[in-house]
Design a protein around this motif. Structure first.
Motif, short mmCIF file in Angstrom:
data_model
loop_
_atom_site.label_atom_id
_atom_site.label_comp_id
_atom_site.label_asym_id
_atom_site.label_seq_id
_atom_site.Cartn_x
_atom_site.Cartn_y
_atom_site.Cartn_z
N ARG A 78 -1.49 24.93 -15.11
CA ARG A 78 -0.47 24.00 -14.56
C ARG A 78 -0.83 23.65 -13.13
O ARG A 78 -1.74 24.23 -12.56
N ASN A 96 -5.07 29.08 -13.95
CA ASN A 96 -3.68 28.77 -14.26
C ASN A 96 -3.65 27.51 -15.11
O ASN A 96 -4.56 26.69 -15.05
N GLY A 100 4.31 33.39 -3.95
CA GLY A 100 3.84 32.24 -4.70
C GLY A 100 2.95 31.33 -3.85
O GLY A 100 2.19 30.52 -4.38
N GLY A 148 -0.51 23.83 -9.20
CA GLY A 148 -0.15 24.93 -8.31
C GLY A 148 1.01 24.54 -7.41
O GLY A 148 1.25 23.37 -7.16
N ASP A 149 1.70 25.54 -6.92
CA ASP A 149 2.80 25.30 -6.00
C ASP A 149 2.68 26.31 -4.86
O ASP A 149 2.73 27.51 -5.14
N PRO A 150 2.41 25.92 -3.64
CA PRO A 150 2.59 24.59 -3.04
C PRO A 150 1.38 23.63 -3.10
O PRO A 150 1.47 22.55 -2.53
N GLU A 151 0.28 23.99 -3.75
CA GLU A 151 -0.91 23.12 -3.72
C GLU A 151 -0.58 21.66 -4.01
O GLU A 151 -1.08 20.73 -3.36
N ASP A 202 -4.58 27.83 -0.10
CA ASP A 202 -3.21 28.36 -0.09
C ASP A 202 -3.17 29.58 0.84
O ASP A 202 -4.21 30.11 1.21
N TYR A 252 -6.26 24.96 -13.45
CA TYR A 252 -6.25 25.33 -12.03
C TYR A 252 -7.14 26.55 -11.89
O TYR A 252 -6.86 27.59 -12.49
N LYS A 279 -1.38 33.13 0.51
CA LYS A 279 -0.57 33.86 -0.48
C LYS A 279 0.36 34.90 0.13
O LYS A 279 1.38 35.24 -0.46
N1 GLY Z 1 0.18 28.79 -5.21
C1 GLY Z 1 -0.30 29.58 -6.27
C2 GLY Z 1 0.09 29.17 -7.61
O1 GLY Z 1 0.64 28.11 -7.83
O2 GLY Z 1 -0.16 29.93 -8.54
#
Ligand code: GLY
Ligand code: AMP
Length: 426
Positions: free
Chosen positions: A289, A287, A227, A291-294, A213, A270, A215
């Protein structure tokens, strides 16, 4: 089978898009969804918010939903999985207790310590005075993090003791609400940062491809943390041996330690990791859940049907599954509204956006809204990160060139994106 996806980001658009490729999935509902999920065939937005558990449950009953997939950490930390489970509804995502692995950094660090998982040295504080004294005894840079969920805004990498002390003062001054009742101070780790998302049914844990990612908001990784402004994968330098260590030293001990605490953790674990200069993986954070944008690069590369894997996690049968991948690479660049991650405008007209101009290019919407009060309806901006463009290729050069060309055709007032995403591999 009908599935309800809870959330409104690029991640949820990618999840809905991937689920709909399975012949078993007859329909997907997104609550509340975004402009992209509104336009996706066989997908319908539902005007319910992710913390309206009662409303969502009524919707699940009325529409014979088989599985609920939760995108964001916020409803998970509020106990959405426990709420639905009491009625026998299948939910992909950990329980409220399991979600503590993201919702409390002290809880997560304690778990890592108990499990012997490699991570930076740390200490936890509930008052500013002891935290000030502690940082005076440490070397800089040093990292100050509010304990609870802070939408990515609770982390300061402090270059000096003074900077650390102002982060401590800011952490305790009430702006983070309950999340700032406690904070942790952590050793600064150097190396290369990667994201490894893993699917788990609470016993078996299957890592997905490693991705990277970006950041920071600015090019050359400068400016404020966001994010995530873009991502690519699989990372070429992450070897099978490194993945084996991540599995053996980090993911498996985490799941075993959660079990030890009587938590059967089902969903995505995550791991945000720093690969130190001597090649050792250390946990920056967990995390609870996708990831976003992963997710916007992981799911387009996934060959296996997603519904099958998510159900296997929920039903405790993940050991029977084999995950296969397309033999390609993926690049994703995020377009944001001017001002993000600070203040930004909403409601700007978006032009030139479409799904499927090239079969290797996907546009995943995040902060977009379909304005149906005009004829024809138009897409307008509705958030900080507006959409992500993902492109597949045989190599990163092709994938990034496709992603940036597609991005060039889309316009809205104040569009901003980093032009150096994937500079490490291009
Ligand atoms: N891209 C980082 C996150 O989803 O926490
Ligand atoms: P987090 O929300 O914990 O992922 O932190 C946000 C970002 O801050 C991470 O993605 C890293 O880039 C950086 N960061 C957090 N903790 C550390 C650390 N201990 N050492 C170096 N950088 C860190």
């Amino acid at each position: 089978m009908k599935i309800l996806v809870v959330g409104d980001g690029g991640r949820e658009h990618a999840i809905a898009w991937k689920l709909l490729q399975s012949s078993r999935v007859t329909g997907v509902f997104c609550a509340p969804g975004n402009g992209g999920t509104a336009l996706l065939a066989k997908c319908c937005n539902v005007p319910l918010l992710s913390d309206d558990f009662e409303g969502l449950y009524r919707f699940v009953l009325t529409n014979a939903i088989r599985l609920v997939v939760v995108g964001s950490e916020v409803p998970l930390a509020k106990g959405i999985t426990d709420y639905f489970s009491q009625y026998g509804v299948l939910v992909f995502g950990p329980s409220q207790l399991g979600a503590q692995i993201e919702a409390s950094k002290t809880w997560a660090k304690t778990l890592m310590e108990e499990a012997g998982i490699p991570t930076g040295r740390w200490a936890s504080f509930t008052d500013a005075e002891s935290a000030y004294t502690y940082v005076e005894q440490q070397t800089t840079p040093i990292v100050v993090k509010v304990d609870g969920l802070a939408a990515g805004k609770g982390v300061t990498v402090a270059m000096t003791v003074e900077e650390a002390q102002s982060a401590i003062a800011a952490g305790f001054d009430g702006q983070f609400g309950d999340a700032g009742q406690r904070l942790i101070i952590e050793e600064y780790l150097t190396g290369r940062e990667i994201s490894v998302l893993a699917l788990t049914d609470g016993t078996t844990i299957c890592p997905l491809i490693p991705v990277q990612d970006h950041k920071r908001i600015g090019e050359n990784d400068t400016g404020a943390n966001t994010g995530g402004m873009g991502v690519y994968g699989p990372i070429p330098w992450v070897t099978a041996e490194l993945m084996r260590r991540i599995q053996q030293d980090i993911l498996e001990p985490a799941i075993a330690q959660l079990k030890q605490r009587d938590i059967t953790y089902r969903g995505v674990l995550y791991a945000g990791l720093m690969i130190t200069p001597d090649g050792e993986p250390k946990v920056i954070e967990f995390n609870c859940r996708f990831g976003d944008p992963e997710t916007q690069v992981v799911l387009p590369l996934l060959e296996t049907q997603l519904d099958q894997l998510l159900l296997a996690c929920v039903n405790g049968t993940l050991a029977e599954e084999t995950i296969t991948w397309k033999p390609r690479v993926a690049a994703c660049v995020v377009a944001a509204a001017q001002g993000y991650p600070g203040h930004y405008n909403k409601g700007n007209l978006i032009t030139g956006i479409g799904m499927g101009t090239d079969p290797g290019v996907m546009i995943f919407h995040a902060g977009t809204r379909l304005n149906t009060s005009t004829n024809p309806p138009v897409l307008v901006t509705n958030g900080g990160r507006v959409f992500g463009v993902t492109a597949l290729g045989d190599n990163f050069q092709t994938a990034f060139s496709l992603a940036y060309s597609a991005l060039n055709t889309i316009q809205f007032d104040g569009i901003y994106y980093r032009r150096d995403i994937g500079h490490q591999v291009r």
